[in-house]
Design a protein around this motif. Structure first.
Motif, PDB file in Angstrom:
ATOM      1  N   PRO A 322       0.836  -1.206   0.000  1.00 41.62           N
ATOM      2  CA  PRO A 322       0.000   0.000   0.000  1.00 41.62           C
ATOM      3  C   PRO A 322       0.869   1.253   0.000  1.00 41.62           C
ATOM      4  O   PRO A 322       1.854   1.342   0.737  1.00 41.62           O
ATOM      5  N   LEU A 323       0.482   2.218  -0.828  1.00 41.39           N
ATOM      6  CA  LEU A 323       1.241   3.468  -0.929  1.00 41.39           C
ATOM      7  C   LEU A 323       0.640   4.574  -0.082  1.00 41.39           C
ATOM      8  O   LEU A 323       1.230   5.650   0.047  1.00 41.39           O
ATOM      9  N   TYR A 324      -0.545   4.309   0.494  1.00 44.66           N
ATOM     10  CA  TYR A 324      -1.256   5.334   1.258  1.00 44.66           C
ATOM     11  C   TYR A 324      -1.791   4.741   2.550  1.00 44.66           C
ATOM     12  O   TYR A 324      -2.209   3.584   2.591  1.00 44.66           O
ATOM     13  N   GLN A 325      -1.796   5.535   3.597  1.00 38.26           N
ATOM     14  CA  GLN A 325      -2.393   5.127   4.858  1.00 38.26           C
ATOM     15  C   GLN A 325      -3.917   5.199   4.752  1.00 38.26           C
ATOM     16  O   GLN A 325      -4.455   6.058   4.051  1.00 38.26           O
ATOM     17  N   ALA A 326      -4.582   4.325   5.457  1.00 37.10           N
ATOM     18  CA  ALA A 326      -6.036   4.427   5.561  1.00 37.10           C
ATOM     19  C   ALA A 326      -6.377   5.614   6.461  1.00 37.10           C
ATOM     20  O   ALA A 326      -5.682   5.894   7.433  1.00 37.10           O
ATOM     21  N   ILE A 327      -7.416   6.341   6.094  1.00 30.89           N
ATOM     22  CA  ILE A 327      -7.812   7.526   6.863  1.00 30.89           C
ATOM     23  C   ILE A 327      -9.324   7.690   6.782  1.00 30.89           C
ATOM     24  O   ILE A 327      -9.953   7.364   5.768  1.00 30.89           O
ATOM     25  N   LYS A 328      -9.907   8.156   7.878  1.00 30.64           N
ATOM     26  CA  LYS A 328     -11.339   8.437   7.870  1.00 30.64           C
ATOM     27  C   LYS A 328     -11.605   9.595   6.910  1.00 30.64           C
ATOM     28  O   LYS A 328     -10.876  10.586   6.899  1.00 30.64           O
ATOM     29  N   TYR A 329     -12.650   9.465   6.099  1.00 29.57           N
ATOM     30  CA  TYR A 329     -12.931  10.490   5.083  1.00 29.57           C
ATOM     31  C   TYR A 329     -13.160  11.857   5.726  1.00 29.57           C
ATOM     32  O   TYR A 329     -12.711  12.882   5.214  1.00 29.57           O
ATOM     33  N   ARG A 330     -13.841  11.881   6.850  1.00 28.75           N
ATOM     34  CA  ARG A 330     -14.089  13.148   7.553  1.00 28.75           C
ATOM     35  C   ARG A 330     -12.757  13.808   7.939  1.00 28.75           C
ATOM     36  O   ARG A 330     -12.589  15.013   7.787  1.00 28.75           O
ATOM     37  N   ASP A 331     -11.813  13.007   8.422  1.00 24.79           N
ATOM     38  CA  ASP A 331     -10.516  13.548   8.827  1.00 24.79           C
ATOM     39  C   ASP A 331      -9.751  14.096   7.621  1.00 24.79           C
ATOM     40  O   ASP A 331      -9.063  15.118   7.719  1.00 24.79           O
ATOM     41  N   TYR A 332      -9.879  13.400   6.488  1.00 23.49           N
ATOM     42  CA  TYR A 332      -9.204  13.865   5.280  1.00 23.49           C
ATOM     43  C   TYR A 332      -9.776  15.205   4.827  1.00 23.49           C
ATOM     44  O   TYR A 332      -9.038  16.130   4.477  1.00 23.49           O
ATOM     45  N   MET A 333     -11.106  15.312   4.848  1.00 23.98           N
ATOM     46  CA  MET A 333     -11.735  16.563   4.437  1.00 23.98           C
ATOM     47  C   MET A 333     -11.382  17.700   5.389  1.00 23.98           C
ATOM     48  O   MET A 333     -11.119  18.825   4.954  1.00 23.98           O
ATOM     49  N   ASN A 334     -11.346  17.418   6.680  1.00 24.53           N
ATOM     50  CA  ASN A 334     -10.943  18.435   7.648  1.00 24.53           C
ATOM     51  C   ASN A 334      -9.523  18.906   7.385  1.00 24.53           C
ATOM     52  O   ASN A 334      -9.226  20.098   7.480  1.00 24.53           O
ATOM     53  N   LEU A 335      -8.651  17.966   7.044  1.00 24.24           N
ATOM     54  CA  LEU A 335      -7.264  18.299   6.745  1.00 24.24           C
ATOM     55  C   LEU A 335      -7.187  19.213   5.526  1.00 24.24           C
ATOM     56  O   LEU A 335      -6.465  20.227   5.536  1.00 24.24           O
ATOM     57  N   GLN A 336      -7.936  18.872   4.473  1.00 21.73           N
ATOM     58  CA  GLN A 336      -7.890  19.697   3.260  1.00 21.73           C
ATOM     59  C   GLN A 336      -8.517  21.064   3.480  1.00 21.73           C
ATOM     60  O   GLN A 336      -7.959  22.090   3.087  1.00 21.73           O
ATOM     61  N   GLN A 337      -9.677  21.081   4.122  1.00 22.39           N
ATOM     62  CA  GLN A 337     -10.424  22.325   4.249  1.00 22.39           C
ATOM     63  C   GLN A 337      -9.815  23.296   5.265  1.00 22.39           C
ATOM     64  O   GLN A 337     -10.124  24.485   5.248  1.00 22.39           O
ATOM     65  N   SER A 338      -8.957  22.795   6.159  1.00 21.36           N
ATOM     66  CA  SER A 338      -8.362  23.658   7.178  1.00 21.36           C
ATOM     67  C   SER A 338      -6.997  24.201   6.777  1.00 21.36           C
ATOM     68  O   SER A 338      -6.356  24.910   7.550  1.00 21.36           O
ATOM     69  N   ASN A 339      -6.552  23.885   5.558  1.00 23.96           N
ATOM     70  CA  ASN A 339      -5.279  24.385   5.055  1.00 23.96           C
ATOM     71  C   ASN A 339      -5.482  25.106   3.730  1.00 23.96           C
ATOM     72  O   ASN A 339      -6.535  24.989   3.093  1.00 23.96           O
ATOM     73  N   ALA A 340      -4.476  25.854   3.309  1.00 24.44           N
ATOM     74  CA  ALA A 340      -4.536  26.496   2.005  1.00 24.44           C
ATOM     75  C   ALA A 340      -4.371  25.438   0.915  1.00 24.44           C
ATOM     76  O   ALA A 340      -3.663  24.435   1.098  1.00 24.44           O
ATOM     77  N   LEU A 341      -5.033  25.637  -0.228  1.00 21.45           N
ATOM     78  CA  LEU A 341      -4.900  24.707  -1.344  1.00 21.45           C
ATOM     79  C   LEU A 341      -3.489  24.786  -1.920  1.00 21.45           C
ATOM     80  O   LEU A 341      -2.972  25.870  -2.189  1.00 21.45           O
ATOM     81  N   ASP A 342      -2.873  23.622  -2.124  1.00 24.12           N
ATOM     82  CA  ASP A 342      -1.511  23.595  -2.653  1.00 24.12           C
ATOM     83  C   ASP A 342      -1.250  22.257  -3.318  1.00 24.12           C
ATOM     84  O   ASP A 342      -0.786  21.308  -2.687  1.00 24.12           O
ATOM     85  N   ASN A 343      -1.580  22.165  -4.606  1.00 24.44           N
ATOM     86  CA  ASN A 343      -1.354  20.951  -5.382  1.00 24.44           C
ATOM     87  C   ASN A 343      -1.926  19.732  -4.646  1.00 24.44           C
ATOM     88  O   ASN A 343      -3.095  19.693  -4.339  1.00 24.44           O
ATOM     89  N   LYS A 344      -1.062  18.729  -4.335  1.00 21.79           N
ATOM     90  CA  LYS A 344      -1.520  17.517  -3.652  1.00 21.79           C
ATOM     91  C   LYS A 344      -0.970  17.450  -2.230  1.00 21.79           C
ATOM     92  O   LYS A 344      -0.684  16.372  -1.712  1.00 21.79           O
ATOM     93  N   SER A 345      -0.840  18.598  -1.598  1.00 21.41           N
ATOM     94  CA  SER A 345      -0.257  18.637  -0.253  1.00 21.41           C
ATOM     95  C   SER A 345      -1.057  17.811   0.746  1.00 21.41           C
ATOM     96  O   SER A 345      -0.492  17.221   1.673  1.00 21.41           O
ATOM     97  N   CYS A 346      -2.362  17.755   0.567  1.00 22.32           N
ATOM     98  CA  CYS A 346      -3.197  16.973   1.490  1.00 22.32           C
ATOM     99  C   CYS A 346      -2.943  15.474   1.287  1.00 22.32           C
ATOM    100  O   CYS A 346      -2.779  14.720   2.254  1.00 22.32           O
ATOM    101  N   LEU A 347      -2.886  15.050   0.047  1.00 23.19           N
ATOM    102  CA  LEU A 347      -2.620  13.640  -0.248  1.00 23.19           C
ATOM    103  C   LEU A 347      -1.241  13.239   0.251  1.00 23.19           C
ATOM    104  O   LEU A 347      -1.031  12.093   0.681  1.00 23.19           O
TER     105      LEU A 347
END
Length: 352
Positions: A322-347
């Motif tokens: 696996p190349l990615y950790q499992a993460i709760k979708y809500r946590d992923y969205m919180n991570l993206q929405q609470s930071n500035a947009l920057d390419n694939k920084s959230c991923l």
């Protein structure tokens, strides 16, 4: 309420040079990645074949037509993470009604929109400007309305009929995405309902977004949305007649001129996670103009908010890790929405 729309209206009604110019907080600060990509003009872009999927073939009872569409879909997801969808069955009447209603929402008195301003990142209805004014060094030339529309439906009550139009459209977009996911499942060598079952699509999260980009006095200095990828599996986008979407492909920014009555579709970060990087999420951005208001309407589709989600076991090869950790979708969205947009920084936060 502070907004790009209000600033644009002040600019157009004032002869003051300090208002006509672009306020310094809206000047977009380019980074190194912005400088290294080539920007194609419209004429150069016409020489590039944008992937186009015929939805009527994808759902056809003719096995040859469907097989062809699925092959094209897999190619688009592998090499672009983006495609135009034609013959999807959504009437032009509904599309035009939705665009008119979207404009009407932004024409409401300020107090009618202000009730949805601020609050928590994942409020069911949220209206604001830029992307996240709490963390951004400079503001984006964009206002937005975000509504959670599935599994529970939320929408503003005004203007009259607005909520009903959104509900009708969102139900239709879920059906379209459901068929696209079936085609993608087959393109990945699985049975057609594989992704539906893995992500529990029937209970999956859907968010509806209206982006409002008013005419900008200095469009060359501003940005509507910076380079970013979307959360979720697939996003559907429709827009009015003004262009502004640019897709990154082979280190080139390609301006997209949609075919009449088409949808623009891009793969999201959770498609990349699900397929362990086989189908990568698409990086795109929105530029602004000084000619008129550009309106785009997006619908992003993902797994249930409280489900934990990682690479699908059946899509891992015998020797693949696996190349990615499992993460709760809500946590992923919180991570993206609470930071500035920057390419694939959230991923990047969930890469192993």
């Amino acid at each position: 309420m502070f907004s790009a729309k209000k600033l644009a209206e002040s600019s157009s009604s004032s002869s003051s040079s300090s208002v006509v110019g672009l306020p310094s907080e809206y000047v977009y600060l380019k980074n190194n990645s912005d400088e290294k990509y080539i920007i194609l003009d419209d004429e150069e872009a016409q020489n590039i074949t944008i992937p186009t999927i015929d939805f009527s073939q994808l759902i056809s009872s003719n096995s040859s037509d469907r097989s062809k569409a699925i092959q094209q879909l897999g190619h688009a997801c592998t090499h672009w993470g983006f495609f135009m969808l034609i013959n999807h069955g959504v009437s032009e009447t509904l599309r035009e009604e939705l665009l008119r209603a979207s404009q009407s929402f932004y024409d409401l008195p300020e107090q009618d929109r202000k009730q949805y301003e601020g609050g928590n990142i994942l409020d069911p209805i949220k209206c604001g400007t830029s992307f996240n004014v709490n963390v951004e060094k400079n503001l984006l030339w964009r206002d937005y309305l975000k509504c959670h529309v599935h599994p529970r439906f939320h929408a503003p009550l005004k203007p009259t009929g607005f909520s009903k139009i959104i509900e009708t459209y969102c139900k239709t977009s879920r059906e379209i995405v459901g068929e696209l996911l079936k085609g993608i499942s087959i393109s990945l060598g699985q049975e057609e309902n594989y992704i539906h079952k893995v992500i529990n699509y029937e209970s999956g999260f859907q968010i509806f977004v209206i982006n409002f980009y008013p005419p900008c006095p200095k469009p060359e200095l501003a940005m509507g949305l910076p380079p970013h990828s979307d959360h979720g599996l697939l996003s559907l986008l429709l827009q009015n007649d003004l262009q502004g979407l640019q897709v990154l492909h082979n280190c080139k920014w390609i301006p997209i001129q949609p075919l009449p009555n088409s949808f623009l579709v891009n793969t999201g970060d959770h498609m990349e996670i699900l397929t362990n990087g086989k189908y990568k999420s698409n990086i795109h951005r929105a530029i602004v103009n000084n000619k008129g208001t550009r309106i785009t309407i997006g619908a992003a589709h993902g797994p249930p908010l409280d489900d934990t989600f990682g690479p699908a076991t059946q899509l891992l090869g015998e020797h693949d890790l696996p190349l990615y950790q499992a993460i709760k979708y809500r946590d992923y969205m919180n991570l993206q929405q609470s930071n500035a947009l920057d390419n694939k920084s959230c991923l990047d936060h969930v890469r192993i």
